[in-house]
Design an enzyme around this catalytic site. Structure first.
Site, PDB file in Angstrom:
ATOM      1  N   ASP A  82      -2.718   6.177   0.779  1.00 27.52           N
ATOM      2  CA  ASP A  82      -1.461   5.455   0.559  1.00 27.52           C
ATOM      3  C   ASP A  82      -1.164   5.416  -0.945  1.00 27.52           C
ATOM      4  O   ASP A  82      -2.036   5.055  -1.747  1.00 27.52           O
ATOM      5  CB  ASP A  82      -1.642   4.025   1.105  1.00 27.52           C
ATOM      6  CG  ASP A  82      -0.344   3.249   1.192  1.00 27.52           C
ATOM      7  OD1 ASP A  82       0.724   3.871   1.320  1.00 27.52           O
ATOM      8  OD2 ASP A  82      -0.413   1.997   1.158  1.00 27.52           O
ATOM      9  N   HIS A  83       0.042   5.775  -1.334  1.00 25.10           N
ATOM     10  CA  HIS A  83       0.482   5.697  -2.738  1.00 25.10           C
ATOM     11  C   HIS A  83      -0.442   6.403  -3.737  1.00 25.10           C
ATOM     12  O   HIS A  83      -0.851   5.809  -4.747  1.00 25.10           O
ATOM     13  CB  HIS A  83       0.679   4.241  -3.179  1.00 25.10           C
ATOM     14  CG  HIS A  83       1.818   3.559  -2.491  1.00 25.10           C
ATOM     15  ND1 HIS A  83       3.130   3.807  -2.799  1.00 25.10           N
ATOM     16  CD2 HIS A  83       1.847   2.668  -1.470  1.00 25.10           C
ATOM     17  CE1 HIS A  83       3.918   3.086  -2.014  1.00 25.10           C
ATOM     18  NE2 HIS A  83       3.163   2.392  -1.184  1.00 25.10           N
ATOM     19  N   GLY A 181       5.053  -6.437  -0.163  1.00 20.39           N
ATOM     20  CA  GLY A 181       4.639  -7.825  -0.353  1.00 20.39           C
ATOM     21  C   GLY A 181       5.317  -8.811   0.583  1.00 20.39           C
ATOM     22  O   GLY A 181       5.990  -8.423   1.540  1.00 20.39           O
ATOM     23  N   LYS A 184      10.441 -10.368   0.325  1.00 17.05           N
ATOM     24  CA  LYS A 184      11.277  -9.159   0.358  1.00 17.05           C
ATOM     25  C   LYS A 184      12.750  -9.451   0.133  1.00 17.05           C
ATOM     26  O   LYS A 184      13.488  -8.595  -0.334  1.00 17.05           O
ATOM     27  CB  LYS A 184      11.091  -8.445   1.697  1.00 17.05           C
ATOM     28  CG  LYS A 184       9.639  -8.031   1.970  1.00 17.05           C
ATOM     29  CD  LYS A 184       9.570  -7.128   3.173  1.00 17.05           C
ATOM     30  CE  LYS A 184       8.153  -6.904   3.657  1.00 17.05           C
ATOM     31  NZ  LYS A 184       7.285  -6.219   2.698  1.00 17.05           N
ATOM     32  N   HIS A 212       8.165   2.192   4.005  1.00 18.86           N
ATOM     33  CA  HIS A 212       7.164   1.335   3.339  1.00 18.86           C
ATOM     34  C   HIS A 212       7.712  -0.090   3.296  1.00 18.86           C
ATOM     35  O   HIS A 212       8.893  -0.318   3.526  1.00 18.86           O
ATOM     36  CB  HIS A 212       6.913   1.821   1.907  1.00 18.86           C
ATOM     37  CG  HIS A 212       6.011   3.013   1.850  1.00 18.86           C
ATOM     38  ND1 HIS A 212       4.766   2.974   1.261  1.00 18.86           N
ATOM     39  CD2 HIS A 212       6.173   4.268   2.323  1.00 18.86           C
ATOM     40  CE1 HIS A 212       4.199   4.175   1.368  1.00 18.86           C
ATOM     41  NE2 HIS A 212       5.030   4.979   2.002  1.00 18.86           N
ATOM     42  N   SER A 215       6.608  -4.920   6.523  1.00 19.93           N
ATOM     43  CA  SER A 215       6.074  -6.095   7.228  1.00 19.93           C
ATOM     44  C   SER A 215       7.181  -7.096   7.512  1.00 19.93           C
ATOM     45  O   SER A 215       8.163  -7.199   6.762  1.00 19.93           O
ATOM     46  CB  SER A 215       4.977  -6.772   6.381  1.00 19.93           C
ATOM     47  OG  SER A 215       3.737  -6.120   6.562  1.00 19.93           O
ATOM     48  N   ASN A 255       4.817   1.344   7.585  1.00 22.97           N
ATOM     49  CA  ASN A 255       3.643   0.843   6.852  1.00 22.97           C
ATOM     50  C   ASN A 255       3.528  -0.670   6.953  1.00 22.97           C
ATOM     51  O   ASN A 255       4.494  -1.394   6.668  1.00 22.97           O
ATOM     52  CB  ASN A 255       3.773   1.217   5.366  1.00 22.97           C
ATOM     53  CG  ASN A 255       3.458   2.670   5.110  1.00 22.97           C
ATOM     54  OD1 ASN A 255       3.413   3.473   6.038  1.00 22.97           O
ATOM     55  ND2 ASN A 255       3.244   3.003   3.852  1.00 22.97           N
ATOM     56  N   ARG A 282     -19.831 -14.556  10.016  1.00 21.03           N
ATOM     57  CA  ARG A 282     -19.382 -14.002  11.295  1.00 21.03           C
ATOM     58  C   ARG A 282     -18.498 -14.979  12.048  1.00 21.03           C
ATOM     59  O   ARG A 282     -17.664 -14.579  12.855  1.00 21.03           O
ATOM     60  CB  ARG A 282     -20.598 -13.622  12.159  1.00 21.03           C
ATOM     61  CG  ARG A 282     -21.396 -12.479  11.564  1.00 21.03           C
ATOM     62  CD  ARG A 282     -22.698 -12.274  12.293  1.00 21.03           C
ATOM     63  NE  ARG A 282     -23.576 -13.439  12.169  1.00 21.03           N
ATOM     64  CZ  ARG A 282     -24.846 -13.469  12.576  1.00 21.03           C
ATOM     65  NH1 ARG A 282     -25.386 -12.423  13.157  1.00 21.03           N
ATOM     66  NH2 ARG A 282     -25.573 -14.553  12.430  1.00 21.03           N
TER      67      ARG A 282
END
Ligand code: G3H
Ligand code: 13P
Ligand code: ZN
Length: 309
Positions: A82-83, A181, A184, A212, A215, A255, A282
């Site tokens: 990536d990038h 990030g 946006k 890209h 999210s 992405n 855990r």
């Protein structure tokens, strides 16, 4: 099985869905992603940034991805850089067994972006590896590069055609209003779908585009972080309906990093607060891995990529 992205993009384009490209930094992320993908029965791209290689040590990440490939021989898995910022890191990954690399020359001027991308394409193709490039500038932060608000620029459709012709690159990341990030949009979210349509109509039929900074920054997970001691005010991402719409168009790769980060962090924060006497990693990394699996399954529904093997 370890594959490149050619066949998965072809099927995604024709099927009107997109492949999830998830950023990986550690074992729990890889296991959670693969568990989600196995349940949804689809192909996946596991992508590694420069920061991820520095954090985990490149060889550990590669071996963890290879473990996923060995565990799930029926799932097509692409190992993607990536990038990639320069020729050297792309070459290292091509030589090191990656099946796909991104050369991100978007911060250079057009001619230098063409030159650099072409150089990577020539080397990668000679070794059977596919290449993604970027044209146009996304705002936001990636590794060391920060593109300030207002300094991003959308992809020009005619330049995109010239860029693909001159470089021979296999897929192209475009700027239509997304950014990296958790912050946006300051106002209403808006993507330039018209531009996306024009770009894809000018490129050869079936040419795969990449989104890209895609999210959604799902409010439930921002709230989970904030409720358990986090401080992430005003976070906002790309609405799910917009991602689904792009996936039905020429966008074949979406992405996703920030949504995984929020799910993992929120879940760990909650585990710490719920069980303050625990000091067994855990007991908080396990629930975080489960949260990644659930998030990935949800994302695959939004991308329309379910039962596509
Ligand atoms: O595009 C950036 C990705 O979210 C990776 O982030 O560079 O902090 O690993 P990173
Ligand atoms: P997000 O920050 O929106 O998850 O984007 C990740 C990305 O584009 C990685 O290359
Ligand atoms: Zn990115």
């Amino acid at each position: 099985m370890l594959v490149d992205t050619k066949e998965m993009f072809k099927k995604a384009y024709e099927g009107g869905y997109a492949i999830g490209a998830f950023n990986v930094n550690n074992m729990e992320l890889i296991q959670g992603i693969i568990a989600g993908v196995a349940e949804k029965k689809c192909a996946v791209i596991l992508q590694v940034s420069k920061g991820a290689r520095e954090y985990a040590n490149a060889i550990y990440l590669k071996k963890l991805i290879e473990a996923a490939v060995e565990e799930c021989p029926d799932i097509p898995i692409a190992m993607h850089l990536d990038h990639g910022a320069d020729f050297d890191i792309c070459k290292q990954c091509v030589d090191g067994g990656f099946t796909s690399v991104m050369i991100d020359g978007s911060h250079h001027d057009f001619e230098e972006n063409v030159r650099l991308t072409k150089q990577v394409v020539e080397y990668a193709h000679s070794k059977g590896v596919v290449v993604e490039a970027e044209l146009g500038k996304l705002e936001g932060v990636e590794d060391d590069v920060k593109v300030a608000s207002g300094e991003g620029s959308y992809t020009d459709p005619d330049q995109a055609v010239e860029f693909v012709e001159r470089t021979g690159v296999d897929s192209l990341a475009i700027a239509i209003g997304t950014s990296h990030g958790a912050f946006k949009f300051s106002g209403d979210p808006k993507l330039d779908f018209e531009r996306l349509e024009v770009i894809s109509s000018k490129l050869p039929k079936g040419y795969p585009l990449v989104l890209h900074g895609a999210s959604t920054v799902i409010p439930e997970f921002v709230e989970l972080c904030n409720q358990y001691g986090g401080d992430i005010p005003g976070a906002k991402g790309v609405p799910e309906a917009m991602i689904s719409k792009a996936a039905k168009m020429a966008v074949c790769k979406v992405n996703i990093d920030t949504d995984l980060r929020l799910a993992m962090t929120g879940t760990i924060r909650k585990a710490f607060m719920d069980n303050p006497s625990n000091f067994d990693p855990r007991k908080y990394l396990g629930p975080a891995r489960d949260a990644i699996k659930d998030m990935v399954m949800h994302k695959l529904d939004i991308l329309g990529n379910v039962n596509t093997l």
